[in-house]
Design a protein around this motif. Structure first.
Motif, PDB file in Angstrom:
ATOM      1  N   THR A 134       0.943  -1.324  -0.019  1.00 20.53           N
ATOM      2  CA  THR A 134      -0.021   0.054   0.095  1.00 20.53           C
ATOM      3  C   THR A 134       0.758   1.386  -0.003  1.00 20.53           C
ATOM      4  OG1 THR A 134      -1.613   1.278   1.136  1.00 20.53           O
ATOM      5  CG2 THR A 134      -0.171  -0.109   2.745  1.00 20.53           C
ATOM      6  N   THR A 135       0.415   2.364  -0.494  1.00 18.51           N
ATOM      7  CA  THR A 135       1.131   3.515  -0.582  1.00 18.51           C
ATOM      8  C   THR A 135       0.858   4.352   0.721  1.00 18.51           C
ATOM      9  OG1 THR A 135      -0.786   4.788  -1.642  1.00 18.51           O
ATOM     10  CG2 THR A 135       0.904   3.746  -3.048  1.00 18.51           C
ATOM     11  N   HIS A 136       0.062   3.938   1.557  1.00 19.78           N
ATOM     12  CA  HIS A 136      -0.132   4.561   2.991  1.00 19.78           C
ATOM     13  C   HIS A 136      -0.781   3.493   3.713  1.00 19.78           C
ATOM     14  CE1 HIS A 136      -0.329   7.525   5.933  1.00 19.78           C
ATOM     15  NE2 HIS A 136      -1.611   7.072   6.116  1.00 19.78           N
ATOM     16  N   PHE A 137       0.138   3.084   4.900  1.00 17.59           N
ATOM     17  CA  PHE A 137      -0.347   1.822   5.836  1.00 17.59           C
ATOM     18  C   PHE A 137      -1.142   2.740   6.915  1.00 17.59           C
ATOM     19  CE2 PHE A 137       0.525  -1.298   9.314  1.00 17.59           C
ATOM     20  CZ  PHE A 137      -0.373  -1.941   8.650  1.00 17.59           C
ATOM     21  N   ASP A 138      -2.634   2.949   6.729  1.00 16.02           N
ATOM     22  CA  ASP A 138      -3.365   3.694   7.538  1.00 16.02           C
ATOM     23  C   ASP A 138      -3.760   2.990   8.831  1.00 16.02           C
ATOM     24  OD1 ASP A 138      -5.453   2.381   6.507  1.00 16.02           O
ATOM     25  OD2 ASP A 138      -6.088   3.675   5.430  1.00 16.02           O
ATOM     26  N   ASP A 139      -4.660   3.775   9.742  1.00 14.15           N
ATOM     27  CA  ASP A 139      -5.188   3.169  11.098  1.00 14.15           C
ATOM     28  C   ASP A 139      -6.073   1.910  10.603  1.00 14.15           C
ATOM     29  OD1 ASP A 139      -3.544   4.537  12.533  1.00 14.15           O
ATOM     30  OD2 ASP A 139      -4.910   6.350  12.960  1.00 14.15           O
ATOM     31  N   MET A 140      -7.041   2.330   9.820  1.00 11.90           N
ATOM     32  CA  MET A 140      -8.150   1.334   9.399  1.00 11.90           C
ATOM     33  C   MET A 140      -7.281  -0.018   9.067  1.00 11.90           C
ATOM     34  SD  MET A 140     -10.963   1.154   6.754  1.00 11.90           S
ATOM     35  CE  MET A 140      -9.829   0.495   5.249  1.00 11.90           C
ATOM     36  N   MET A 141      -6.546  -0.023   8.153  1.00 13.23           N
ATOM     37  CA  MET A 141      -5.828  -1.352   7.827  1.00 13.23           C
ATOM     38  C   MET A 141      -4.994  -1.852   8.995  1.00 13.23           C
ATOM     39  SD  MET A 141      -5.407  -3.477   5.373  1.00 13.23           S
ATOM     40  CE  MET A 141      -5.944  -2.290   3.886  1.00 13.23           C
ATOM     41  N   LYS A 142      -4.424  -1.296  10.128  1.00 13.38           N
ATOM     42  CA  LYS A 142      -3.619  -1.640  11.181  1.00 13.38           C
ATOM     43  C   LYS A 142      -4.747  -2.482  11.923  1.00 13.38           C
ATOM     44  CE  LYS A 142      -0.226   2.096  11.248  1.00 13.38           C
ATOM     45  NZ  LYS A 142      -0.118   3.219  12.080  1.00 13.38           N
ATOM     46  N   GLU A 143      -5.939  -1.934  12.221  1.00 10.97           N
ATOM     47  CA  GLU A 143      -6.977  -2.403  12.969  1.00 10.97           C
ATOM     48  C   GLU A 143      -7.751  -3.666  12.230  1.00 10.97           C
ATOM     49  OE1 GLU A 143      -9.122  -2.577  16.192  1.00 10.97           O
ATOM     50  OE2 GLU A 143      -7.842  -1.189  15.681  1.00 10.97           O
ATOM     51  N   LEU A 144      -7.661  -3.809  10.993  1.00 10.27           N
ATOM     52  CA  LEU A 144      -8.047  -4.747  10.465  1.00 10.27           C
ATOM     53  C   LEU A 144      -7.182  -5.946  10.476  1.00 10.27           C
ATOM     54  CD1 LEU A 144      -9.775  -3.509   7.269  1.00 10.27           C
ATOM     55  CD2 LEU A 144     -11.093  -4.480   8.870  1.00 10.27           C
ATOM     56  N   LEU A 145      -5.923  -5.650  10.472  1.00 10.70           N
ATOM     57  CA  LEU A 145      -4.795  -6.719  10.631  1.00 10.70           C
ATOM     58  C   LEU A 145      -4.851  -7.387  11.940  1.00 10.70           C
ATOM     59  CD1 LEU A 145      -2.346  -5.204   7.957  1.00 10.70           C
ATOM     60  CD2 LEU A 145      -3.926  -7.390   7.516  1.00 10.70           C
ATOM     61  N   LYS A 146      -5.060  -6.704  12.832  1.00 11.46           N
ATOM     62  CA  LYS A 146      -5.131  -7.206  14.172  1.00 11.46           C
ATOM     63  C   LYS A 146      -5.698  -8.427  14.445  1.00 11.46           C
ATOM     64  CE  LYS A 146      -4.503  -2.623  16.800  1.00 11.46           C
ATOM     65  NZ  LYS A 146      -5.109  -1.822  17.808  1.00 11.46           N
ATOM     66  N   ASN A 147      -6.662  -8.874  13.530  1.00 13.32           N
ATOM     67  CA  ASN A 147      -7.498  -9.947  13.721  1.00 13.32           C
ATOM     68  C   ASN A 147      -7.047 -11.273  12.558  1.00 13.32           C
ATOM     69  OD1 ASN A 147      -9.610  -8.894  15.478  1.00 13.32           O
ATOM     70  ND2 ASN A 147     -10.392  -7.682  13.695  1.00 13.32           N
ATOM     71  N   ALA A 148      -5.879 -10.846  12.124  1.00 16.28           N
ATOM     72  CA  ALA A 148      -5.415 -11.841  11.313  1.00 16.28           C
ATOM     73  C   ALA A 148      -4.644 -13.046  12.029  1.00 16.28           C
ATOM     74  CB  ALA A 148      -3.987 -11.154  10.293  1.00 16.28           C
ATOM     75  N   LYS A 149      -4.967 -14.466  11.390  1.00 18.85           N
ATOM     76  CA  LYS A 149      -4.409 -15.535  12.287  1.00 18.85           C
ATOM     77  C   LYS A 149      -3.529 -16.167  11.335  1.00 18.85           C
ATOM     78  CE  LYS A 149      -9.204 -16.309  14.023  1.00 18.85           C
ATOM     79  NZ  LYS A 149      -9.827 -14.887  13.324  1.00 18.85           N
ATOM     80  N   CYS A 150      -2.738 -15.574  10.566  1.00 21.57           N
ATOM     81  CA  CYS A 150      -1.551 -16.123   9.967  1.00 21.57           C
ATOM     82  C   CYS A 150      -0.562 -15.112   9.441  1.00 21.57           C
ATOM     83  CB  CYS A 150      -2.142 -16.518   8.365  1.00 21.57           C
ATOM     84  SG  CYS A 150      -2.774 -15.198   7.333  1.00 21.57           S
ATOM     85  N   LYS A 151       0.620 -15.537   8.986  1.00 24.91           N
ATOM     86  CA  LYS A 151       1.545 -14.661   8.598  1.00 24.91           C
ATOM     87  C   LYS A 151       1.257 -13.499   7.735  1.00 24.91           C
ATOM     88  CE  LYS A 151       6.091 -14.463   6.374  1.00 24.91           C
ATOM     89  NZ  LYS A 151       7.190 -14.916   5.419  1.00 24.91           N
ATOM     90  N   VAL A 152       1.814 -12.033   8.175  1.00 27.15           N
ATOM     91  CA  VAL A 152       1.226 -10.936   7.644  1.00 27.15           C
ATOM     92  C   VAL A 152       2.778  -9.957   7.121  1.00 27.15           C
ATOM     93  CG1 VAL A 152       0.148  -8.738   7.883  1.00 27.15           C
ATOM     94  CG2 VAL A 152      -1.093 -10.797   8.916  1.00 27.15           C
ATOM     95  N   THR A 153       2.801  -9.778   5.660  1.00 18.64           N
ATOM     96  CA  THR A 153       3.790  -8.911   5.479  1.00 18.64           C
ATOM     97  C   THR A 153       3.100  -7.610   5.145  1.00 18.64           C
ATOM     98  OG1 THR A 153       5.207 -10.985   5.015  1.00 18.64           O
ATOM     99  CG2 THR A 153       5.693  -8.608   3.949  1.00 18.64           C
ATOM    100  N   VAL A 154       3.635  -6.546   5.451  1.00 17.84           N
ATOM    101  CA  VAL A 154       3.176  -5.150   4.948  1.00 17.84           C
ATOM    102  C   VAL A 154       4.490  -4.732   4.363  1.00 17.84           C
ATOM    103  CG1 VAL A 154       2.522  -2.774   5.625  1.00 17.84           C
ATOM    104  CG2 VAL A 154       1.460  -4.980   6.715  1.00 17.84           C
ATOM    105  N   MET A 155       4.099  -4.190   3.253  1.00 17.45           N
ATOM    106  CA  MET A 155       5.109  -3.320   2.430  1.00 17.45           C
ATOM    107  C   MET A 155       4.523  -1.936   2.181  1.00 17.45           C
ATOM    108  SD  MET A 155       6.262  -5.936  -0.605  1.00 17.45           S
ATOM    109  CE  MET A 155       4.753  -6.505  -1.330  1.00 17.45           C
ATOM    110  N   ALA A 156       5.020  -0.746   2.639  1.00 19.48           N
ATOM    111  CA  ALA A 156       4.491   0.670   2.643  1.00 19.48           C
ATOM    112  C   ALA A 156       5.640   1.534   2.545  1.00 19.48           C
ATOM    113  CB  ALA A 156       3.362   0.738   3.484  1.00 19.48           C
ATOM    114  N   PRO A 157       5.614   2.711   2.262  1.00 13.11           N
ATOM    115  CA  PRO A 157       6.512   3.829   2.691  1.00 13.11           C
ATOM    116  C   PRO A 157       6.680   4.376   3.895  1.00 13.11           C
ATOM    117  CG  PRO A 157       5.334   4.345   0.489  1.00 13.11           C
ATOM    118  CD  PRO A 157       4.553   3.345   1.195  1.00 13.11           C
ATOM    119  N   ASN A 158       5.311   4.177   4.787  1.00 12.80           N
ATOM    120  CA  ASN A 158       5.424   4.636   6.188  1.00 12.80           C
ATOM    121  C   ASN A 158       5.269   3.672   7.140  1.00 12.80           C
ATOM    122  OD1 ASN A 158       2.549   4.120   5.127  1.00 12.80           O
ATOM    123  ND2 ASN A 158       1.826   5.134   6.699  1.00 12.80           N
TER     124      ASN A 158
END
Length: 222
Positions: A134-158
């Motif tokens: 994503t071009t901007h890793f915002d609070d909404m995406m952070k909140e959604l990913l808190k419920n992930a039950k697997c490996k998560v990789t985030v690629m973003a400038p911020n």
């Protein structure tokens, strides 16, 4: 009152049935004449409507003169909840069996709250890996990913210094999408490193429909 009528109709009641049921809930016990006066349902139709409600187990009758009463509201809610759950379980079980095996779903497009809920369900249902570019890793995406039950990789400038999730981060990554006539191009960039994927046909149509739908929605709202 109209909203209550609409809500009851969503559970399979007719407009007359909903109005009669609401009148009985409000007043407790009524004769057919009183039901007609309070609900606005024609008296000639009241007995047929009440008969339908009794068949559904929502209304009881007794006494002389004959009076009708609805189930208590908590019992009605339990009944509706149980029937809704049964219907959902039935659809889950039976719909796949009638879906054509030849049916190919090209793309689904969601908007607004439905889109957020769809993404939330996908994240919570993932079992292998989630990669976010994503071009901007915002609070909404952070909140959604808190419920992930697997490996998560985030690629973003911020992503650096702002990530409070148990995920792997790849900093300074930008990405974008281009529609070029009948082709779609997707790129990832980190510094001088640049990756590009270009495709046509169904690959391009996926992104074309997605972006055009978004643009039209923005035009309507603007």
């Amino acid at each position: 009152m109209e909203k209550l009528v609409d809500a009851l109709r969503s559970f399979g009641l007719s407009e007359y049935e909903a109005k009669v049921l609401l009148s009985l809930i409000a007043e407790g016990e009524l004769t057919a004449k009183q039901i007609a006066e309070l609900s606005g349902v024609p008296r000639t139709s009241v007995y047929e409507v009440v008969k339908g409600l009794m068949a559904k187990g929502l209304v009881q009758a007794g006494g002389k003169p004959m009076k009708f009463r609805a189930l208590p509201s908590d019992e009605l809610m339990n009944l509706f909840s149980r029937r809704l759950k049964e219907n959902i379980e039935f659809l889950k079980r039976e719909l796949p069996s009638v879906e054509s095996s030849k049916r190919e779903e090209v793309v689904r497009i969601y908007t607004g709250e439905v889109a957020i809920n769809a993404l939330k369900e996908s994240i919570e249902g993932a079992r292998r890996e989630i990669i976010v570019a994503t071009t901007h890793f915002d609070d909404m995406m952070k909140e959604l990913l808190k419920n992930a039950k697997c490996k998560v990789t985030v690629m973003a400038p911020n992503v650096s210094g702002s990530l409070r999730l148990d995920v792997e981060s790849i900093e300074g990554v930008c990405h974008g999408m281009l529609l070029i006539d009948d082709r779609a191009a997707i790129y990832l960039q980190q510094g001088n490193n640049f990756w590009l994927m270009i495709g046509s046909g169904s690959f391009a149509r996926f992104y074309q429909e997605f972006l055009e739908t978004f643009i039209k929605q923005k035009v309507k709202k603007g």
